[in-house]
Design an enzyme around this catalytic site. Structure first.
Site, short mmCIF file in Angstrom:
data_model
loop_
_atom_site.label_atom_id
_atom_site.label_comp_id
_atom_site.label_asym_id
_atom_site.label_seq_id
_atom_site.Cartn_x
_atom_site.Cartn_y
_atom_site.Cartn_z
CB THR A 1 -72.93 26.00 74.18
OG1 THR A 1 -73.90 24.78 73.89
CG2 THR A 1 -73.89 27.27 74.25
CD GLU B 1 -74.57 29.89 76.68
OE1 GLU B 1 -73.42 30.27 76.49
OE2 GLU B 1 -74.69 28.75 77.06
CE LYS C 1 -69.14 21.85 94.21
NZ LYS C 1 -69.89 21.35 93.13
CD1 TRP D 1 -67.55 24.13 97.46
CD2 TRP D 1 -68.08 25.92 96.09
NE1 TRP D 1 -68.71 23.93 97.17
CE2 TRP D 1 -69.23 24.99 96.42
CE3 TRP D 1 -68.09 27.17 95.44
CZ2 TRP D 1 -70.25 25.32 95.72
CZ3 TRP D 1 -69.45 27.31 94.93
CH2 TRP D 1 -70.35 26.37 94.87
P1 AMP Z 1 -67.64 29.57 75.65
O1 AMP Z 1 -69.23 29.61 75.43
O2 AMP Z 1 -67.27 28.16 74.90
O3 AMP Z 1 -67.00 30.76 75.20
O4 AMP Z 1 -67.34 29.45 77.04
C1 AMP Z 1 -67.75 30.09 78.07
C2 AMP Z 1 -67.00 29.85 79.32
O5 AMP Z 1 -65.63 29.95 79.24
C3 AMP Z 1 -67.44 30.67 80.46
O6 AMP Z 1 -68.55 30.50 81.14
C4 AMP Z 1 -66.30 30.64 81.48
O7 AMP Z 1 -66.51 29.41 82.07
C5 AMP Z 1 -64.99 30.35 80.79
N1 AMP Z 1 -64.46 31.40 80.27
C6 AMP Z 1 -64.61 32.59 79.37
N2 AMP Z 1 -63.64 33.56 79.79
C7 AMP Z 1 -63.08 33.25 80.79
C8 AMP Z 1 -62.02 34.27 81.72
N3 AMP Z 1 -61.58 35.17 81.27
N4 AMP Z 1 -61.86 33.61 82.94
C9 AMP Z 1 -62.37 32.25 83.15
N5 AMP Z 1 -63.14 31.75 82.51
C10 AMP Z 1 -63.50 32.18 81.35
#
Ligand code: AMP
Length: 523
Positions: free
Chosen positions: A171, A316, A421, A426
């Site tokens: 991650t 994940e 916040k 929120w």
């Molecule tokens: P990653 O593991 O780097 O792909 O990041 C995942 C995170 O990206 C998710 O937990 C979200 O916070 C954000 N994310 C992924 N897709 C979207 C989406 N379509 N809209 C909003 N947030 C997103």
């Protein structure tokens, strides 16, 4: 009693073997470092990958060993993936936007034995290896792998169980140290079967597929498995992801389907604004990784006739969680309401389960809460950790804040740590970003929580204007008028020349918060 069907483990080598057998002449093309396109077929890639597997075996790589790659989406990288996974070793995709020290930390945590690297990234690979002496060797993708391929006969693939690890991806580590997600052959195989479905990415043998999303970002969202699985043409873009290069690839390679984060599509739209022209034969794009602004979705659909599939997911989840696709329910609604569903993050496919939990016992169904996920391709435990990544019922807390509406569509309102916040209430930063992006002068925007003595936090709008554009603060705030409650309207605006981007090409809100957290106090 067990059933009595054949024992046929779902291992990823079978995907390229399938493409080799049933789509042998289908093209796999990749941008080479000099900008030319290298061209091979699935049959050639499979043969070459098997020979590279033999070289890895000759080096002493065994099932379960981690072999790292540091590279763009290229043909040699694609072959290396299958070479590593085909013999049961673990392909650890390193994120090339990290520096040598971060990479070395991750390689040590992963216990990587070998590193396969793009020629252009050799300096960072060598600096990294100096900090991580356990890496036994560096092989250059291209010249180095070609020499090994020429010197070895094909190895045998498979012969191991589907629960063996296949890939490792860390991650981006926006909170704490990066954590490794160790995919199994089975989880990635099933994920492949899921994403090719019509309501998800909808990929078929007649498609030409361009994964712009990097292979180190959650396996290019699964596309380097999905394209050979269905026999689609695969177009690997290399290092050049600017609007002009992507435009050229789409026209030159007949691309019909592609996937990337919103910042990439913004670059393409800006390029088209400058030079004109269309996007044919592109038909469908998957946009995810961060929220796709409705204004971007409309431009792609209304001006260029592209079907936008807004997707949500995370490393994940392998990574797909949800995709917004039309349904009988959305078609029966008014165009406006139906449109809102397609702008949302969509619904989960079979095999992904979601729930939203509110900390407020009196909260109604429309109140955003913490989003949990579980399924066959959801992390159970981070690599090297003893404790589960899930709660006792197997739910993984995503760190996102969301609402699931009455049609079952997911609306992400924020990342937990990005919510503003204000006075105990929120405010959705993503909701405000979608509105700010409606202004024609705005190229990129982000809303962050700025500290405020009276309310705790207040929204601050950070904008990058389109090239050559200028406009007043009042004009930038106009789209909020009447769209949100007055107390949601950002208290200040910061203009930046270029948005900071994180390791996966998303706007780096943490960097913005670090820079502008005190902005409202100072002004
Ligand atoms: P990653 O593991 O780097 O792909 O990041 C995942 C995170 O990206 C998710 O937990 C979200 O916070 C954000 N994310 C992924 N897709 C979207 C989406 N379509 N809209 C909003 N947030 C997103």
């Amino acid at each position: 009693m067990n059933g009595s069907m054949l024992d046929w483990p779902l291992t990823l080598d079978r995907i390229l073997v399938h493409a080799e057998r049933w789509h042998p002449d289908q093209a796999v093309v990749g941008a080479a470092p000099d900008g030319t396109m290298a061209r091979r077929t699935y049959a050639e890639c499979a043969d070459r990958a098997r020979r590279l597997s033999a070289a890895l075996v000759a080096h002493g790589i065994e099932p379960g060993d981690r072999v790292a790659t540091l590279g763009w989406n290229t043909l040699p990288h694609f072959e290396a993936w299958y070479a590593i996974m085909g013999i049961g070793a673990v392909c650890h995709t390193l994120n090339l936007r990290m520096d040598a020290a971060q990479l070395a930390w991750i390689a040590r945590d992963a216990g990587d034995r070998l590193l396969l690297v793009d020629p252009a990234l050799l300096p960072v690979a060598e600096a990294m290896r100096a900090l991580c002496p356990a890496i036994e060797g560096i092989i250059v993708l291209g010249a180095g792998t070609d020499a090994l391929i020429a010197a070895h006969d094909p190895a045998r693939w498979g012969g191991f169980g589907e629960d063996q690890p296949a890939g490792l991806c860390y991650t981006s580590g926006t909170t704490g140290d990066p954590k490794g997600v160790l995919y199994t052959h089975r989880s990635n195989f099933l994920h492949t079967l899921a994403i090719i479905q019509p309501d998800l990415f909808g990929i078929g043998a007649a498609d030409s597929v361009l994964p712009i999303v990097p292979m180190f970002h959650a396996n290019a969202w699964g596309i380097a498995f999905a394209a050979p699985a269905v026999g689609a043409k695969l177009v690997l873009p290399g290092a050049r992801l600017d609007g002009a290069s992507v435009h050229r690839l789409i026209a030159g390679e007949g691309v019909t389907m592609s996937a990337a984060v919103p910042t990439v599509w913004q670059g393409l739209l800006d390029h088209l604004d400058r030079v004109g022209g269309g996007l044919a034969p592109l038909r469908r794009v998957v946009i995810g990784g961060s929220a796709c602004p409705p204004s971007m979705q409309r431009r792609l659909t209304d001006h260029y006739g592209i079907e936008v599939r807004h997707a949500w997911g995370m490393t994940e989840l392998s990574p797909l969680g949800t995709v917004a696709a039309p349904s009988a329910a959305s078609a029966a609604l008014s165009p406006e309401e139906g449109g809102r569903l397609l702008q949302s993050q969509g619904r989960p496919p079979l095999g992904v389960d979601l729930k939203v939990v509110s900390d407020d016992p009196d909260a109604g169904p429309d109140t955003p809460g913490r989003l949990f996920a579980r399924g066959y391709a959801t992390v159970g435990r981070y690599f090297g950790r003893d404790t589960p990544a899930t709660d006792a019922e197997g739910w993984f807390e995503t760190g996102d804040v969301a609402v699931i509406d009455r049609h079952g569509f997911l609306h992400i309102t924020d990342r937990d740590k990005d919510v503003v916040k204000s006075g105990g209430e929120w405010i959705s930063s993503q909701g405000l970003e979608a509105i700010a992006a409606e202004h024609p002068a705005v190229a990129h925007c982000a809303v962050i929580a700025a500290d405020c003595d009276r309310w705790g936090e207040r929204p601050l709008l950070v904008v990058q204007l389109r090239e050559g554009e200028d406009c007043s603060d009042a004009s930038l705030l106009e789209p909020f008028d009447g769209t949100v409650p007055r107390w949601w309207v950002p208290d200040g605006i910061v203009r930046v020349d270029a948005m900071p981007l994180g390791a996966t090409g998303k706007i780096d809100k943490r960097a913005l918060r670090d820079a502008y957290r005190d902005h409202l106090r100072a002004s």
